[in-house]
Design a protein around this motif. Structure first.
Motif, PDB file in Angstrom:
ATOM      1  N   ALA A  72      13.206 -68.681  77.232  1.00 50.54           N
ATOM      2  CA  ALA A  72      13.210 -69.290  75.901  1.00 50.54           C
ATOM      3  C   ALA A  72      13.158 -68.221  74.815  1.00 50.54           C
ATOM      4  O   ALA A  72      13.733 -68.387  73.729  1.00 50.54           O
ATOM      5  CB  ALA A  72      12.031 -70.241  75.760  1.00 50.54           C
ATOM      6  N   PRO A  82      17.067 -68.586  73.329  1.00 50.47           N
ATOM      7  CA  PRO A  82      16.532 -69.856  72.803  1.00 50.47           C
ATOM      8  C   PRO A  82      17.583 -70.944  72.620  1.00 50.47           C
ATOM      9  O   PRO A  82      17.260 -72.134  72.724  1.00 50.47           O
ATOM     10  CB  PRO A  82      15.917 -69.445  71.455  1.00 50.47           C
ATOM     11  CG  PRO A  82      16.615 -68.174  71.082  1.00 50.47           C
ATOM     12  CD  PRO A  82      16.890 -67.473  72.375  1.00 50.47           C
ATOM     13  N   LEU A 111      18.477 -73.025  76.173  1.00 49.69           N
ATOM     14  CA  LEU A 111      17.496 -73.841  76.898  1.00 49.69           C
ATOM     15  C   LEU A 111      17.389 -75.212  76.244  1.00 49.69           C
ATOM     16  O   LEU A 111      16.921 -75.345  75.115  1.00 49.69           O
ATOM     17  CB  LEU A 111      16.130 -73.148  76.896  1.00 49.69           C
ATOM     18  CG  LEU A 111      15.043 -73.800  77.755  1.00 49.69           C
ATOM     19  CD1 LEU A 111      15.441 -73.804  79.232  1.00 49.69           C
ATOM     20  CD2 LEU A 111      13.710 -73.082  77.569  1.00 49.69           C
TER      21      LEU A 111
END
Length: 277
Positions: free
Chosen positions: A214, A218, A221
């Motif tokens: 993550a 980012p 996900l």
């Protein structure tokens, strides 16, 4: 009469064998393309060695290549095993299971943990498992030549252990086996699957991979679940220290409870076997 029984018994078993053989050949003959990955039945001989127990007939297997050193994309590679349990309906995405450890794989977690998930998850996600770089059956895997970290007397044998690991695994491989490289592998797998985003469930050490993924990717996900969270700021030493401390606290609480509670009785007489007396 006896000859007839033997004859028909032999014919029956020959028929059963032929049916099973046809089913097996049918089972391993199919394949499914997804992005750059081709999924096959896990009952193919090349994949069966990945499992301790027979896999589900629905489970599919594949192998992908990832760079050992991502600064050298044309250099050496790891072969990373993958499994996929297809969604029962039209999938809305991929759900990757990440095991603990470090040193564990999730190739069979879709079978062992699948009952824990609701029907919605089963219907709508392709559930994926994998073996991280350095963890068998990925290749090359860490090999320390059978040398233990401690000797027969329990004394630390760290230097001999590390020397054996370097000798059998390779000094050009070991420096690239890390959580950072594993997270890069995960995004390489996502790319090869041909999906823009995916979801993850991490257990124990796997929660660190979810958090790091993550952090690094980012926008890739869709959703991440962490079960048994590992503090990513801790070292292995502090993690183990806190685990031992927590275990001691739990044990002390248990003993205090034993001193004030009758909780075990004889099945015959109902007399207390452990009491406050």
């Amino acid at each position: 009469m006896l000859k007839s029984i033997i004859k028909y018994t032999a014919l029956f078993f020959a028929f059963v064998f032929a049916v099973l053989l046809c089913f097996y050949l049918y089972l391993i003959s199919g394949s499914t393309k997804q992005g750059d990955i081709t999924w096959h039945s896990c009952y193919r001989p090349a994949y069966l060695s990945w499992f301790v127990l027979p896999p589900s007939v629905r489970l599919q297997c594949a192998t992908v290549s990832v760079s050992v050193d991502y600064t050298k994309p044309n250099g050496k590679t790891f072969a990373i095993p993958l499994t996929r349990l297809p969604a029962k309906g039209n999938p809305i995405g991929e759900l990757l299971l990440l095991n603990g450890g470090p040193g564990g794989h999730s190739l069979d977690m879709s079978m062992t943990l699948f009952d824990e998930y609701g029907q919605t998850v089963k219907d709508n996600f392709n559930v994926l498992g994998y073996a991280p770089r350095g963890v068998a059956p990925s290749t090359p895997a860490i090999d320390c030549g059978g040398v233990d970290e401690t000797d027969e007397q329990g004394n630390t044998n760290a230097k001999a252990y590390m020397d054996a690991c370097i000798q059998h695994t390779g000094a050009d491989i070991l420096p690239f086996i890390s959580s950072k490289e594993v997270v890069k592998d995960l995004d390489s797998i996502r790319t090869q699957l041909g999906v823009d985003v995916w979801s993850m469930v991490g257990y124990s050490y796997g929660t660190k991979l979810v958090a790091k993924y993550a952090e690094y990717y980012p926008t890739r996900l869709r959703a991440g679940v962490a079960d048994g969270v590992v503090d990513t700021s801790e070292t292995l030493f502090t993690i183990l220290k806190n685990q031992y401390k927590g275990s001691q606290i739990a044990f002390d609480t248990f003993i205090k409870t034993c001193k004030t509670t009758v909780f075990l009785t004889s099945p015959k007489t109902q007399a207390p076997l452990l009491s406050t007396n």
